[in-house]
Design a protein around this motif. Structure first.
Motif, short mmCIF file in Angstrom:
data_model
loop_
_atom_site.label_atom_id
_atom_site.label_comp_id
_atom_site.label_asym_id
_atom_site.label_seq_id
_atom_site.Cartn_x
_atom_site.Cartn_y
_atom_site.Cartn_z
N UNK A 111 -5.38 16.38 -5.28
CA UNK A 111 -7.33 15.82 -4.94
C UNK A 111 -7.10 14.09 -5.15
N UNK A 112 -6.99 13.39 -6.06
CA UNK A 112 -7.13 12.08 -6.36
C UNK A 112 -5.36 11.20 -6.81
N UNK A 113 -4.85 12.04 -7.17
CA UNK A 113 -4.19 10.99 -7.40
C UNK A 113 -2.88 11.47 -5.79
N UNK A 114 -3.79 10.99 -4.78
CA UNK A 114 -3.29 11.44 -3.96
C UNK A 114 -1.81 10.37 -3.20
N UNK A 133 6.93 10.34 -9.54
CA UNK A 133 6.04 8.67 -9.93
C UNK A 133 4.44 8.53 -9.18
N UNK A 134 3.73 8.48 -9.76
CA UNK A 134 2.46 8.63 -9.11
C UNK A 134 2.30 7.43 -9.45
N UNK A 135 2.22 6.20 -9.56
CA UNK A 135 1.73 5.09 -9.67
C UNK A 135 0.94 4.95 -10.75
N UNK A 136 0.45 5.94 -11.35
CA UNK A 136 -0.61 6.07 -12.70
C UNK A 136 0.50 6.79 -14.11
N UNK A 139 3.87 12.93 -12.19
CA UNK A 139 2.80 13.45 -11.84
C UNK A 139 4.48 15.07 -11.55
N UNK A 140 3.73 15.94 -11.26
CA UNK A 140 4.93 17.46 -10.17
C UNK A 140 4.06 18.64 -9.52
#
Length: 441
Positions: A111-114, A133-136, A139-140
Motif C-alpha cells: 500500500x505504500x511502496x507502490x 527494485x522499489x526505489x527505496x 521488495x518481493x
C-alpha cells in the motif's frame, strides 16, 4: 552496511559507464515440480472463461522495457514492469500456450511502496519468487504455480543506496538476491539470502564486487552453490568486462571481488547465466570487434575455472546482437538475443552444446515481425520447450514508452511454435492500441 554506502551515485553509474539502466537477462531455474503437482487453478474464473470461449481482453501496450520468465509446477510465469498501479505485473501460461491471467496479475500490492521496476523471477521448488527494485530498496512476493497469491509483499532490503537490476536464483531452501549498492565512490554488487517465506537470512549485506563501478548482475544455482555474474569496470570505465564470484548456500563468498569471465578489448555488458548440469554457461553482449555488438559466452566450472577465457563467439553477424538470455535442458542451451542484422530489432537464437559447439552459427529467427521492433528477450525451459518472451513496439525500446510483451515457444530442433506471437499484456482498462502498428524503418 559498509561505510561507503552514503549518498546515491546513480549519476556516476548512468553517466560514465552504463547509460540508461537495462534489465539483465533472465535467470532460468533448473528446479521444477512435476506437472502433476501443479494442483487446481486458483483463478477459477479464468478456466470458466476459457470453457465459455469468451474473448481475451484486448492487447495493450502496458509494459516498460523487457520481461523476465521462470518455469515451475507445470507453468511459466512472465513478469514485467507495467504502467499500471504497483508497477510490477505478471502472467502465468501453460505449456500449451493457454494464458491463465489474461489481464495480468498485479504482483506489487504494497500500500505504500507502490512503485516497482526491474522485476526478476525464479522458482524455488514450490513457489515463484518475484523481486524488484522499489526505489527505496528491494521488495518481493511469492506466487504459487496454481495462482494462489500473490503473497504479502516482503522487503529484502530497505535502503536509499540500493538501485538497479535485481538478480535472483533459488535452491530448495533459499534464494540469493543481488542488487547494486551506490556510494560516492561508485557502485558495488551485493547480495542477501531470503527464506522460502521471503524472510531475510543475513544480518549484513554480502558485498561481492570490488571495482569502482559494477552492475547488471545475474545469478544461477548449480545444486551446491550460486554463481553471481556482473558487468565490472576492472577493464576500465569505457571498456568493462564480465566478472563472476561463487556464493555458498550458507552465504560464504568464495571470491571477494570476483574473477574475470569475459575480458577482451571493448565493452562486455549485460551478462546472463544458467547451469547446464555440468558447467555454468555465461553469455553477454560484446563489442570487441569494433562498433557493432556481438554475443559471446564462456563455460565456467563449479570450482571457478573458466573453460573459454577468450570467449565463445555465439553470434557475430552484421548489425548489433545484444541483451542475451540463456536457458538449458539436457545437452543444449538456448541463447536468445536482440538482433538488428536486417535493420529493425528482432529476436534471434542459437543452440550451444555442452562442449561449447554453437549448433546454429548464423542463428535462427524467433520473433516474426508482428511489430516494428522486438527487443529485450528472456528465456526459460519447461515441458519439452523453451518460452521466449520479449518486448515489442513500433519504436525500439524508447525509454518510458509503453510496449507489448509478446512471446514464442521454441522446440529443441529450433521450430518456433507460435504464429502470430503470444500476447501477455492485455487489459480492459487501458487505452486501446492495435497490435499491428506502423513499422519503423
Amino acid at each position: 552496511m559498509r561505510q561507503a554506502m552514503r549518498a546515491r551515485s546513480a549519476g556516476l553509474w548512468v553517466g560514465v559507464l552504463f547509460g540508461v539502466l537495462v534489465s539483465a537477462c533472465g535467470v532460468d531455474s533448473e528446479l521444477m515440480a512435476p506437472e502433476g503437482e501443479a494442483g487446481e487453478e486458483a483463478v477459477s474464473t479464468v478456466e470458466a472463461a476459457h470453457s465459455r470461449n469468451e474473448p481475451l481482453p484486448e492487447p495493450r501496450p502496458t509494459a516498460l522495457f523487457g520481461p523476465k520468465v521462470a518455469y515451475g509446477g507445470g507453468k511459466y510465469l512472465v513478469v514485467w514492469q507495467d504502467v499500471r498501479d504497483g508497477g510490477i505485473y505478471g502472467a502465468r501460461m501453460k505449456p500449451d500456450g493457454t494464458l491463465l491471467d489474461p489481464e495480468g496479475l498485479r504482483l506489487n500490492t504494497h500500500p505504500e511502496r507502490d512503485f516497482g521496476r526491474n522485476p526478476n523471477v525464479a522458482f524455488n521448488g514450490k513457489d515463484f519468487v518475484v523481486v524488484w527494485d522499489s526505489t527505496d530498496g528491494v521488495d518481493g512476493t511469492r506466487l504459487a504455480p496454481n495462482g494462489a497469491g500473490p503473497g504479502p509483499v516482503f522487503t529484502v532490503i530497505s535502503s536509499g543506496e540500493v538501485s538497479g537490476d535485481v538478480g535472483i536464483a533459488c535452491s530448495r531452501k533459499l534464494c540469493l538476491v543481488t542488487f547494486n549498492v551506490d556510494s560516492d565512490e561508485g557502485s558495488d554488487i551485493a547480495g542477501l539470502r531470503i527464506g522460502p517465506d521471503g524472510s531475510r537470512l543475513d544480518d549484513t549485506v554480502i558485498f561481492i564486487s570490488d571495482s569502482p563501478v559494477t552492475g547488471e548482475s545475474a545469478v544461477a544455482w548449480d545444486g551446491k552453490q550460486f554463481l553471481v555474474v556482473w558487468t565490472d569496470s576492472a577493464g576500465g570505465l569505457d571498456t568493462p568486462d564480465i566478472y563472476g564470484a561463487r556464493v555458498k548456500e550458507n552465504g560464504t563468498l568464495l571470491e571477494r571481488g570476483g574473477f574475470p569471465i569475459g575480458a577482451a578489448p571493448g565493452m562486455q555488458r549485460t551478462p546472463a547465466v544458467t547451469w547446464t548440469g555440468r558447467r555454468f554457461l555465461v553469455v553477454w553482449g560484446d563489442m570487441r570487434n569494433g562498433t557493432d555488438w556481438d554475443v559471446f559466452g564462456a563455460r565456467v566450472r563449479s570450482d571457478g575455472r573458466v573453460d573459454d577465457p577468450a570467449g565463445l563467439p555465439i553470434s557475430t553477424e552484421p548489425g548489433d546482437q545484444r541483451f542475451p538470455g540463456v536457458a538449458h535442458h539436457n545437452s543444449k542451451s538456448l541463447v536468445v538475443w536482440d538482433d538488428t542484422r536486417a535493420g529493425p530489432h528482432r529476436i534471434w537464437g542459437a543452440r550451444v552444446e555442452e562442449d561449447g559447439d554453437v549448433r546454429d552459427p548464423t542463428g535462427f529467427a524467433i520473433s516474426g515481425g508482428e511489430l516494428g521492433n522486438e527487443f529485450r528477450p528472456a528465456v526459460a525451459y519447461g515441458s519439452d520447450r523453451f518460452l521466449v518472451p520479449y518486448a515489442a513496439s513500433s519504436v525500439a525500446d524508447e525509454p518510458f514508452t509503453p510496449n507489448f510483451i509478446l512471446g514464442k515457444r521454441v522446440k529443441h530442433d529450433t521450430r518456433v511454435m507460435d504464429t502470430p506471437a503470444l500476447v501477455f499484456t492485455r487489459s480492459t482498462s487501458e487505452p486501446a492500441a492495435s497490435l499491428v502498428e506502423p513499422r519503423s524503418e
